[in-house]
Design a protein around this motif. Structure first.
Motif, PDB file in Angstrom:
ATOM      1  N   UNK A 146       0.718  -1.048  -0.021  1.00  0.00           N
ATOM      2  CA  UNK A 146      -0.055   0.221   0.039  1.00  0.00           C
ATOM      3  C   UNK A 146       0.873   1.146  -0.006  1.00  0.00           C
ATOM      4  N   UNK A 147       1.952   1.307  -0.975  1.00  0.00           N
ATOM      5  CA  UNK A 147       2.633   2.541  -1.112  1.00  0.00           C
ATOM      6  C   UNK A 147       3.438   2.447  -2.495  1.00  0.00           C
ATOM      7  N   UNK A 148       3.338   3.517  -2.990  1.00  0.00           N
ATOM      8  CA  UNK A 148       4.433   3.683  -4.323  1.00  0.00           C
ATOM      9  C   UNK A 148       5.367   4.462  -3.829  1.00  0.00           C
ATOM     10  N   UNK A 149       6.498   3.670  -3.789  1.00  0.00           N
ATOM     11  CA  UNK A 149       7.804   4.197  -3.143  1.00  0.00           C
ATOM     12  C   UNK A 149       8.372   5.520  -4.015  1.00  0.00           C
ATOM     13  N   UNK A 150       8.455   5.482  -5.218  1.00  0.00           N
ATOM     14  CA  UNK A 150       8.888   6.500  -5.982  1.00  0.00           C
ATOM     15  C   UNK A 150       7.853   7.276  -7.106  1.00  0.00           C
ATOM     16  N   UNK A 151       8.394   8.436  -7.559  1.00  0.00           N
ATOM     17  CA  UNK A 151       7.540   8.799  -8.549  1.00  0.00           C
ATOM     18  C   UNK A 151       7.102   7.946  -9.612  1.00  0.00           C
ATOM     19  N   UNK A 152       8.088   7.281 -10.027  1.00  0.00           N
ATOM     20  CA  UNK A 152       8.041   6.532 -11.098  1.00  0.00           C
ATOM     21  C   UNK A 152       7.191   5.296 -10.759  1.00  0.00           C
ATOM     22  N   UNK A 153       6.630   5.078  -9.668  1.00  0.00           N
ATOM     23  CA  UNK A 153       5.911   3.902  -9.169  1.00  0.00           C
ATOM     24  C   UNK A 153       4.246   4.140  -9.356  1.00  0.00           C
ATOM     25  N   UNK A 154       3.972   5.487  -9.820  1.00  0.00           N
ATOM     26  CA  UNK A 154       2.640   5.676 -10.124  1.00  0.00           C
ATOM     27  C   UNK A 154       2.489   6.822 -11.356  1.00  0.00           C
ATOM     28  N   UNK A 155       1.304   6.294 -12.060  1.00  0.00           N
ATOM     29  CA  UNK A 155       1.279   7.361 -13.101  1.00  0.00           C
ATOM     30  C   UNK A 155       1.084   8.838 -12.712  1.00  0.00           C
ATOM     31  N   UNK A 156       0.180   9.044 -11.879  1.00  0.00           N
ATOM     32  CA  UNK A 156      -0.111  10.595 -11.992  1.00  0.00           C
ATOM     33  C   UNK A 156       0.252  10.993 -10.405  1.00  0.00           C
TER      34      UNK A 156
END
Length: 252
Positions: A146-156
């Motif tokens: 339940x965490x997207x660690x870096x900016x590249x780990x999610x689209x928006x």
């Protein structure tokens, strides 16, 4: 050894779709599930050649984890040994001769981060739990963290700053874990890869538009780094709002 992790968002629901076919085709040594949303006795599910371990939440239709393992574990632990965190069925730990396998469904901080304080207490306790295991044997952690660690780990990422799963506090907790002897296996092998996600909202045609998040992980102790053969996200497999993720370790 092949490991699969999948947040199935309701095991009974996905059994009516493609779960059995996917399970058999992937032929994993360990198949870990999160968010099974089951109580004991609600289904009778087993696969030939596998031992099954279940951890149910006390609340009906909520959370829960399971592991299907080709080799029976030397020992099994449900939860992390802290009552406050152990009634939602979030963690199973299997012990084997050369490693611990931990599957986890991390608490969501929820809308407007109303559960963030609980989440951060969990992060501290769970990190300590992993470190204690790591003192004895290498750890393989998988699940929906339940965490997207870096900016590249999610689209928006720009519009999701300070939202659940991409708050500075949650990301910092992941950084703390990775800075103390653990590896994000996908990012280790694919450091610059973008546009590969493991979860998509059911709203706004998110999966169709690949507006996703990478919130499912295989994280291992540093000492397992030489054994990592591949770490992939199986984006073509449908059935849940998450897709399965895969880790293959050299077995020697």
């Amino acid at each position: 050894m092949k490991f699969i992790s999948w947040n199935v968002n309701g095991l009974r629901a996905i059994l009516k779709k493609n779960f059995t076919t996917v399970f058999e085709q992937l032929n994993a040594d360990f198949f870990c599930l999160q968010e099974i949303k089951l109580q004991q006795g609600q289904i009778d599910l087993s696969f030939p050649g596998y031992t099954t371990y279940w951890n149910y939440a006390e609340r009906k239709g909520y959370s829960g984890t399971a592991i299907f393992a080709k080799k029976p574990a030397l020992s099994v632990k449900y939860g992390i040994g802290i009552t406050e965190f152990d009634h939602e069925g979030r963690v199973i730990t299997l012990e084997y001769p050369n490693f611990f396998l931990v599957t986890c469904y991390t608490p969501n901080s929820q809308q407007k981060l109303k559960r963030l304080d609980f989440r951060l207490k969990w992060e501290t306790a769970f990190r300590q739990f992993l470190h204690e295991l790591d003192q004895h044997k290498p750890v393989i952690l998988c699940g929906d963290l339940n965490v997207a660690h870096q900016e590249i780990d999610l689209k928006n990422w720009k519009t999701n700053r300070h939202n659940a799963g991409f708050s500075d506090e949650e990301r910092s907790a992941m950084t703390s874990l990775l800075n103390t002897g653990f590896i994000d296996t996908f990012r280790e092998l694919h450091p610059q890869t973008t546009g590969v996600y493991s979860w998509w909202s059911y709203r706004f045609h998110a999966r169709e538009n690949n507006a996703g998040w990478r919130i499912d992980y295989f994280i291992t102790s540093e000492q397992l780094k030489p054994k990592i053969k591949s770490a992939e996200i199986l984006t073509d497999i449908l059935g849940s709002d998450h897709c399965p993720i895969e880790l293959i370790l050299v077995n020697k």
